[in-house]
Design an enzyme around this catalytic site. Structure first.
Site, PDB file in Angstrom:
ATOM      1  N   PRO A   2       0.821  -1.208   0.000  1.00 13.43           N
ATOM      2  CA  PRO A   2       0.000   0.000   0.000  1.00 13.43           C
ATOM      3  C   PRO A   2       0.859   1.265   0.000  1.00 13.43           C
ATOM      4  O   PRO A   2       1.917   1.319   0.610  1.00 13.43           O
ATOM      5  CB  PRO A   2      -0.795  -0.126   1.300  1.00 13.43           C
ATOM      6  N   GLU A   3       0.373   2.272  -0.714  1.00 16.50           N
ATOM      7  CA  GLU A   3       1.060   3.555  -0.778  1.00 16.50           C
ATOM      8  C   GLU A   3       0.660   4.409   0.429  1.00 16.50           C
ATOM      9  O   GLU A   3      -0.274   4.088   1.179  1.00 16.50           O
ATOM     10  CB  GLU A   3       0.679   4.276  -2.070  1.00 16.50           C
ATOM     11  N   LYS A  51       4.068   4.950   5.910  1.00 16.22           N
ATOM     12  CA  LYS A  51       3.238   3.762   5.699  1.00 16.22           C
ATOM     13  C   LYS A  51       2.892   3.064   7.013  1.00 16.22           C
ATOM     14  O   LYS A  51       2.379   1.953   7.016  1.00 16.22           O
ATOM     15  CB  LYS A  51       3.956   2.794   4.760  1.00 16.22           C
ATOM     16  N   ASN A 165       5.680   1.964  -4.927  1.00 13.31           N
ATOM     17  CA  ASN A 165       6.041   1.632  -6.297  1.00 13.31           C
ATOM     18  C   ASN A 165       5.157   2.330  -7.332  1.00 13.31           C
ATOM     19  O   ASN A 165       5.627   2.764  -8.381  1.00 13.31           O
ATOM     20  CB  ASN A 165       5.980   0.119  -6.490  1.00 13.31           C
ATOM     21  N   ARG A 250      12.119  -4.518  -6.718  1.00 14.79           N
ATOM     22  CA  ARG A 250      10.726  -4.193  -7.022  1.00 14.79           C
ATOM     23  C   ARG A 250      10.579  -4.087  -8.531  1.00 14.79           C
ATOM     24  O   ARG A 250      11.492  -3.634  -9.231  1.00 14.79           O
ATOM     25  CB  ARG A 250      10.314  -2.863  -6.382  1.00 14.79           C
TER      26      ARG A 250
END
Length: 284
Positions: A2-3, A51, A165, A250
């Site tokens: 999650p961003e 986060k 990401n 990633r």
């Protein structure tokens, strides 16, 4: 993963449900906290830090959770069926007279004195969505490692907290920056960071993450999740590769034409066509 905007929205909803209320149920379903019980504690506020989600209690303690890849909080009225997954995925239950907050697959769950929060989140850079956002400090931290790949530096939470990401690849595309370019070679680093912040801010109040402004199905992202599909700007096929330190890689999407660079890029990358650097590890 999650961003920061996802965590921000979760914190707002949790704060609405819990702030000022006394917990009628405060149950941990984790071995390391099995003996802890928050029943009777009053929640003062729920807030995001990058986060991380911080649930502060009136008794001077803070409950910290992290979503990582698959965690989530689900909020419903007492008596409603829990819908976040099977019962064995539940890690926390925080319930008041009005609401039940059920945490599924949560990670990094810790209960500490509020005065010691820095022990858990003090290493983080300025919070992109925080009230004390400090662009100059974020830029200082980024520039302190001039040879780092910009795609790696943007998601390093020690530089600035909250970018994941999705906003990494989308902001790099919008600013026409190659993901493997060195931090030192980014022509306008402040504009890149502020673009990522603008994209995140635009999605704060809803779970959908649209970076193009186009509401049509499948048109919500420029490059994220679009491997092999034509770039909306130039028609070139979007590429997908791995980026980052070993064991921390990633996936990264980019347009080899719109994000071409004439500057030297990371030695892990190679140049295909002139002016079109491409990483070694490509997904075909």
């Amino acid at each position: 993963m999650p961003e920061g905007d996802t965590v921000w929205l979760a914190a707002q909803r949790m704060n609405t449900a819990l702030a000022g209320a006394t917990l009628r149920r405060g149950e941990f379903r984790l071995p390391q906290l099995a003996a802890a019980d928050l029943t009777g504690a009053t929640v003062t506020e729920v807030l995001p830090r990058g986060k991380h989600l911080l649930i502060r209690l009136a008794d001077g303690r803070t409950l910290r959770t992290h979503f990582r890849m698959d965690g989530s909080w689900h909020i419903q009225r007492p008596g409603a069926r829990w819908k976040g997954g099977p019962a064995h995925d539940v890690r926390l239950v925080l319930a008041t007279d009005q609401w039940e907050c059920v945490g599924y697959r949560l990670h990094d769950v810790e209960l500490i004195p509020t005065a010691e929060e820095d022990r858990l989140v003090g290493h983080l850079g300025p919070d992109v969505l925080g009230p004390d956002w400090d662009l100059d400090e974020a830029l200082r931290r980024l520039r302190s490692h001039p040879d780092e790949q910009i795609g790696v530096a943007l998601v390093d939470q020690r530089n600035l907290a909250g970018i994941g990401n999705l906003y990494k690849v989308e902001s790099l595309f919008v600013r026409r920056v190659h993901p493997w370019a060195r931090v030192a070679d980014v022509a306008d680093l402040p504009a890149l960071v502020e673009r990522a912040r603008t994209l995140m801010t635009a999605n704060l109040h809803h779970p959908e993450q649209n970076t193009t402004g186009d509401p049509r199905r499948g048109r919500d992202h420029w490059v994220f999740g679009r491997k092999g599909r034509p770039c909306y700007r130039c028609g070139t096929a979007i590429l997908l590769g791995e980026q980052g330190p070993t064991t921390q890689e990633r996936v990264t999407w980019w347009c080899p034409r719109c994000q071409a660079t004439g500057s030297p890029i990371d030695p892990q990358a190679r140049t295909g066509e002139p002016g079109r650097p491409q990483p070694v590890t490509l997904y075909r």
